[in-house]
Enzyme design. Structure first.
Site, PDB file in Angstrom:
ATOM      1  N   CYS A 199      12.727  -6.495  72.966  1.00 47.49           N
ATOM      2  CA  CYS A 199      13.823  -7.309  73.564  1.00 47.49           C
ATOM      3  C   CYS A 199      14.348  -7.089  74.928  1.00 47.49           C
ATOM      4  O   CYS A 199      14.309  -7.701  75.923  1.00 47.49           O
ATOM      5  CB  CYS A 199      15.117  -7.365  72.594  1.00 47.49           C
ATOM      6  SG  CYS A 199      16.173  -5.840  72.478  1.00 47.49           S
TER       7      CYS A 199
ATOM      8  N   ASP B 120      18.051 -16.336  75.860  1.00 43.05           N
ATOM      9  CA  ASP B 120      17.473 -15.198  74.942  1.00 43.05           C
ATOM     10  C   ASP B 120      15.721 -15.482  74.814  1.00 43.05           C
ATOM     11  O   ASP B 120      15.449 -16.656  74.239  1.00 43.05           O
ATOM     12  CB  ASP B 120      18.072 -14.829  73.631  1.00 43.05           C
ATOM     13  CG  ASP B 120      17.618 -13.796  72.755  1.00 43.05           C
ATOM     14  OD1 ASP B 120      16.601 -13.080  73.314  1.00 43.05           O
ATOM     15  OD2 ASP B 120      18.359 -13.436  71.843  1.00 43.05           O
TER      16      ASP B 120
ATOM     17  N   HIS C 223      20.461  -5.479  70.944  1.00 44.17           N
ATOM     18  CA  HIS C 223      20.166  -6.541  71.236  1.00 44.17           C
ATOM     19  C   HIS C 223      20.134  -6.958  72.549  1.00 44.17           C
ATOM     20  O   HIS C 223      21.276  -7.083  73.031  1.00 44.17           O
ATOM     21  CB  HIS C 223      20.037  -7.587  70.077  1.00 44.17           C
ATOM     22  CG  HIS C 223      19.054  -8.914  70.707  1.00 44.17           C
ATOM     23  ND1 HIS C 223      17.715  -8.890  70.814  1.00 44.17           N
ATOM     24  CD2 HIS C 223      19.337 -10.245  70.731  1.00 44.17           C
ATOM     25  CE1 HIS C 223      17.230  -9.779  71.194  1.00 44.17           C
ATOM     26  NE2 HIS C 223      18.175 -10.763  71.186  1.00 44.17           N
TER      27      HIS C 223
END
Length: 732
Positions: free
Chosen positions: A315, A397, A374
């Site tokens: 991530c 994202d 995250h």
């Protein structure tokens, strides 16, 4: 195979999709109306002999447009703002009888109504929001123009022509790659959809090519430097290639909503051959471990040259590359870290942790996962597709978690809409809300098949949401931009709004936020160093005049940072007797030998402690993740820290473990100082030190940073950084 014939357009005269910036067809140098009479030479009319774009770094065009940092010799300007060009003719230009215009073309099938063919007329006065060119100097055989672009112009690389009218048609300059012009989004232009009115924010979120990304755990926050490198040689073309690879129609490339949504899909390679292959299983064959990357430059350049996905990313790597993509194109962007981030598989704003009857965690039944952290991005833009008030920061994202409209992507979701529960507005707001504002529900799975809710923790998820502070390396807490404080009336109303607009909530947790108990339980983990023993201390506080006996259970797990358990390495049950109004502590020793052989690359350990009070049957539950302290890479420099001067960079690492590290790679880079480099060492024995020297010549002055990483078969996530102040070369 399907028997349905493929759709064809031959009889419709349809223009094929115009979805490649790199593709193009040259405009004709002569566009004549009929035949030219014998004896007439078109060279006798006004002809262009040269075009000057003032495209050097020190020229006003690049300085005023804040594009002078780009390591690119083409003209780069921002839309909605004037820039200057000069055209030399074969004779003096007479505005009373001569007529010419500038033309910009992008793609293979240019159309004026699609914004892919732009004729720029010469006008007496420029009009706000419209393309136009005004003569500001007409001397001898040269004309200097002030050209204004539209603030809604397509973002990309345009081919430029100058067209001159004659009685017999149009004469046009030949295609010349030297006059190609890049046009970017413009956060300095009030009419641009990405306008940002704070200069310090523009300097940070558009112009800063070095950043910091936070990781670790809420209880043990770590940070690492990341080289975005959006101005490095080849990166702008690589970012345009990403949109070409997505086959994004050129007509949509002036819309930051569409560009950021396409980017969120293309930075991951899940379903579209995008930039990065994600891997979360600790196996990185035929690629580079995510922890080894020190910046985005190597990744984007490799993707551009190979035209195939780069291996591997997680991530924070995806967010770092996405940030480079957005800032390079001119969209203000920042990397966000959400600690205790929910990945809610059934989208019910609820993370279910199932317990066995003895209080231990049932990993078989527990499907939802809470990521230690995250990372995603925020991009700044207006949202004319939403009601007033939902512009500004948008969550985007690129980590492939859930499918959105048939592709793995997320956003842009208005952060304001998420905070106020308006999850009906596109795109993907319910998923973002779940990441930051779900309940953590502990459920006992009985042997008879029934489930009993033991405890609800409404504060664990989205514990802290941060980004790098403006102008420094510190942390800025932005949790309150995503949600109201727990227990506030606004928080309850936001949740009710989300439920009204379709968010699901399986369990009504109102009033269940904490089980009623006379006993408080907490636990602490002392500073844990990689390869060393440490202790976990559990504390029980009896706030009543009753005597209680407690059966407690501790579970220690090796976990991925995504919250998924790899191995339960420690279990311990114990009983505690609590006298009235007393406090008792229980220490559990964690030995290095218990966890080292199972350890994953980020050095994450996760502890669950559950306790049942025998007299009341109340269950207490706590969980905590820790990050083992890992040694750092050391960077040193010697020589003159000046543009164009030799500087020697030394990277050092000492192996602190009792085992030999094998297949060791050191990575080093610094935007404006040195290109990304890497070096392999076959092994590093215990307590041994390796050194690596490189000579570089900085080409950008001011504050710079070198980033280094070390990765090996058994130890990763080892970083180092060094701040530098590079002086300008004195002028002679």
């Amino acid at each position: 195979m399907s028997d349905t014939p493929a759709t064809t357009f031959g009889g419709r005269g349809a223009i094929p999709p115009n979805n490649s910036n790199a593709a193009g067809v040259d405009l004709p140098t002569e566009d004549l109306q009929g035949l030219v009479p014998r004896g007439v030479s078109l060279k006798d009319y006004l002809n262009v002999t040269a075009v000057h774009l003032f495209k050097e770094r020190w020229d006003s065009n690049k300085i005023v447009h804040h594009t002078d940092k780009f390591d690119n010799n083409k003209l780069i300007v921002r839309r909605g703002q004037t820039f200057y060009i000069q055209i030399d003719f074969n004779r003096p230009y007479d505005p009373r009888k001569d007529l010419f215009r500038v033309e910009y073309v992008i793609g293979r099938y240019p159309q004026e109504n699609k914004g892919t063919y732009i004729p720029v007329p010469v006008v007496t006065e420029l009009q706000s929001g419209k393309w136009g060119a005004k003569v500001i100097m007409n001397e001898d055989r040269s004309v200097r123009l002030s050209v204004q672009s539209s603030p809604e112009c397509i973002v990309g690389k345009f081919r430029m022509y100058v067209a001159v009218w004659t009685p017999y048609g149009i004469l046009r300059t030949q295609r010349d790659p030297e006059t190609d012009t890049y046009i970017l989004f413009n956060p300095w232009c009030e009419e641009d959809a990405v306008y940002l009115d704070d200069e310090k924010e523009r300097e940070e979120y558009v112009l800063n090519d070095i950043g910091g990304i936070f990781h670790g755990d809420f209880n043990d926050i770590k940070s690492r430097s990341w080289s975005y490198g959006q101005f490095e040689d080849g990166i702008l073309d690589a970012c345009l290639f990403v949109m070409d690879k997505a086959e994004m129609d050129l007509s949509g490339r002036g819309n930051p909503i569409k560009v950021s949504r396409v980017g969120s899909a293309m930075v991951n390679a899940k379903d579209d051959e995008g930039v990065l292959v994600g891997s979360w299983d600790n196996v990185y064959a035929y690629g580079i471990p995510p922890s080894a990357w020190t910046g985005s430059v190597d990744i984007l350049l490799e993707y551009r040259s190979s035209e195939t996905p780069v291996r591997y990313g997680q991530c924070w790597v995806l967010a770092g590359v996405f940030n480079t993509f957005l800032r390079c194109l001119g969209i203000p962007a920042r990397v966000i870290t959400n600690y205790s981030s929910a990945h809610d598989n059934d989208a019910n704003l609820q993370m279910d942790i199932f317990l066995e009857e003895d209080g231990s965690v049932s990993f078989k039944l527990t499907k939802d996962s809470v990521w230690n952290y995250h990372c995603w991005n925020e991009a700044w833009m207006t949202r004319p597709d939403l009601p007033v008030g939902f512009g500004g920061w948008q969550a985007v994202d690129s980590t492939p978690q859930e499918n959105s409209d048939g592709m793995y992507r997320c956003g842009p979701a208005s952060v304001q809409a998420v905070k106020h529960g308006h999850v009906c507005f596109q795109f993907d707001a319910p998923f973002v809300l779940g990441e930051v504002n779900s309940d953590l529900v502990y459920i006992t799975a009985k042997k008879d098949g029934t489930h009993v809710v033991e405890n609800v923790d409404a504060t664990h998820i989205g514990k802290l949401i941060v980004t790098k502070e403006i102008g420094g390396d510190g942390m800025q807490d932005i949790t309150d931009t995503y949600k109201f404080q727990e227990g506030q009336e606004e928080e309850r109303l936001a949740l009710e709004t989300a439920l009204m607009y379709g968010a699901k909530k399986t369990l009504n947790t109102e009033g269940m936020v904490k089980s009623s108990s006379d006993v408080d339980m907490n636990f602490d983990v002392e500073n844990a160093v990689l390869g060393k023993d440490f202790r976990v201390t559990i504390t029980f506080q009896n706030n009543s005049s009753n005597l209680y006996t407690i059966l407690a259970y501790l579970s220690g797990n090796i976990t991925f940072y995504t919250g998924v358990s790899k191995k339960e390495f420690k279990t311990e049950s114990f009983e505690v007797t609590l006298d009235p109004l007393s406090l008792e502590k229980k220490e559990v020793l964690i030995r290095a030998g218990e966890y080292m052989s199972y350890l994953l690359e980020q050095g994450l350990l996760h502890f669950f402690v559950t306790a049942r009070i025998n007299e009341t049957r109340v269950v207490l539950a706590k969980q905590k993740a820790i990050v083992l302290t890992i040694p750092k890479v050391t960077i040193k420099v010697r020589g003159t820290a000046m543009v164009g001067s030799d500087m020697v960079v030394t990277v050092e690492f000492t192996n602190p473990l009792k085992e030999t590290l094998k297949n060791v790679w050191l990575h080093l880079e610094g935007p404006g100082v040195m290109r990304p480099k890497r070096k392999m060492f076959r092994e590093i024995r215990p307590n041994a030190t390796v050194q690596w020297e490189e000579v570089c010549q900085p080409w950008v002055s001011g504050h710079r940073k070198l980033n280094a990483s070390m990765t090996s078969d058994s130890l990763r996530h080892v970083y180092g950084e060094l701040d530098l102040q590079i002086r300008r070369r004195p002028t002679v």
